[in-house]
Write a protein that holds these residues in place. Sequence first.
Motif, short mmCIF file in Angstrom:
data_model
loop_
_atom_site.label_atom_id
_atom_site.label_comp_id
_atom_site.label_asym_id
_atom_site.label_seq_id
_atom_site.Cartn_x
_atom_site.Cartn_y
_atom_site.Cartn_z
N MET A 1 0.85 -1.19 0.00
CA MET A 1 0.00 0.00 0.00
C MET A 1 0.88 1.23 0.00
N HIS A 2 0.43 2.24 -0.75
CA HIS A 2 1.20 3.48 -0.77
C HIS A 2 1.13 4.13 0.61
N LEU A 31 1.71 2.72 7.07
CA LEU A 31 2.65 1.91 6.31
C LEU A 31 1.99 0.73 5.64
N PHE A 32 0.96 0.19 6.28
CA PHE A 32 0.38 -1.06 5.78
C PHE A 32 -1.03 -1.22 6.32
N PRO A 46 15.74 -6.75 15.69
CA PRO A 46 16.96 -5.94 15.63
C PRO A 46 17.26 -5.37 14.25
N ASP A 47 16.82 -6.05 13.19
CA ASP A 47 17.10 -5.58 11.83
C ASP A 47 16.09 -4.55 11.35
N GLY A 48 15.17 -4.12 12.23
CA GLY A 48 14.20 -3.09 11.87
C GLY A 48 12.88 -3.60 11.36
N ARG A 49 12.77 -4.90 11.10
CA ARG A 49 11.47 -5.45 10.73
C ARG A 49 10.58 -5.53 11.97
N ILE A 50 9.28 -5.70 11.75
CA ILE A 50 8.31 -5.73 12.83
C ILE A 50 7.55 -7.05 12.78
N THR A 71 6.74 -3.78 2.90
CA THR A 71 6.42 -5.14 2.46
C THR A 71 6.18 -6.03 3.67
N ILE A 72 5.35 -7.05 3.46
CA ILE A 72 5.04 -7.98 4.54
C ILE A 72 5.12 -9.40 4.01
#
Length: 325
Positions: A1-2, A31-32, A46-50, A71-72
């Motif tokens: 999604m934009h 964001l999503f 730790p790498d910034g992903r959720i 992206t998910i």
Amino acid sequence: MHRILLLVSCLIYLVVGKAEVAMAEVQATQLFEFKNTFIENLHMLPDGRILLTTFGSGDLWALNPKASPATIRKVATLPGSTGLSGIASLGHGRYAVSGGEHSSFNFVNGSMRVYVVSMAAEDQEGKVADSIPVADTSMMNGMVSLHNRPYVVLCADSIGGRILRIDTHTRKASVAFADAALGPGSNTTVSLGANGLKVRGDYLYFTNSAQGTFARFPIDDYGRNTGPVEVIARLDNPASITYAYDDFAFDWKGNAYVALHSSAINKITSDGIQTTFAGGSTSSIFKEPTSVALANDGESIYVSTGGNETYGGQVIQVDIRETNI
């Protein structure tokens, strides 16, 4: 999604006998958005992903908020669960996730488990390393690990009014302690008591959805309470289905950002001053906020929502730099 950039003009009100004052604009970016899926919890990697849990399935998701657009992807399916709730870090790239057979505002009693999921930095997929049954509960909600024993997690039993302790090494689940402050009390419209959990210093902090409190207990290294509950802040009106605390996160200065149904994020300082930080009754940004996580750089928070009749669950980034002074 934009991405949708939202500038929100909010009013701050001090809960205990204080006058309202104006607040600077807060920058929020969606964001999503899931389609027809309730996001229950989120946790920073730790790498910034959720990491995201939902009440729609036993799938564990990871959102990359830095991609454009975000992206998910599904990183694991936790067998035997139709809904997932709490997430806690166990250290060394391993995470505890609670889940079970989900129903409305609860899970089938006896179906709940704590899954141990390995999320190595070099591997985009998670691996289910263990599944620990937790008997005699129908709602494991917020979850947090102990600082000195990160392999031990505490979990809110929202309906039973207890804090559960799960040792992921011994695979033993037990009751850490029970207290009336953790249960739904006399509220007949909200069935969930203790909801979000965080450990900060020597205290276990929690929100109570039904009682409308943000409070804490002192605890020892094993997660046992060592003193009475201290209520830090409370809602200014009785809690209801459309007016209740959910999960929360602390910033580096000790301010708590609390998801408040149906449309706001409240900020509570360490001395109990409570304000509407973002959203509010006249705002259309947050569709049933459920959880908050602090970004790894400490400059923003991520908010998940459950969605409503027209929106699915959202993930929204909110800048806290200008107001966190």
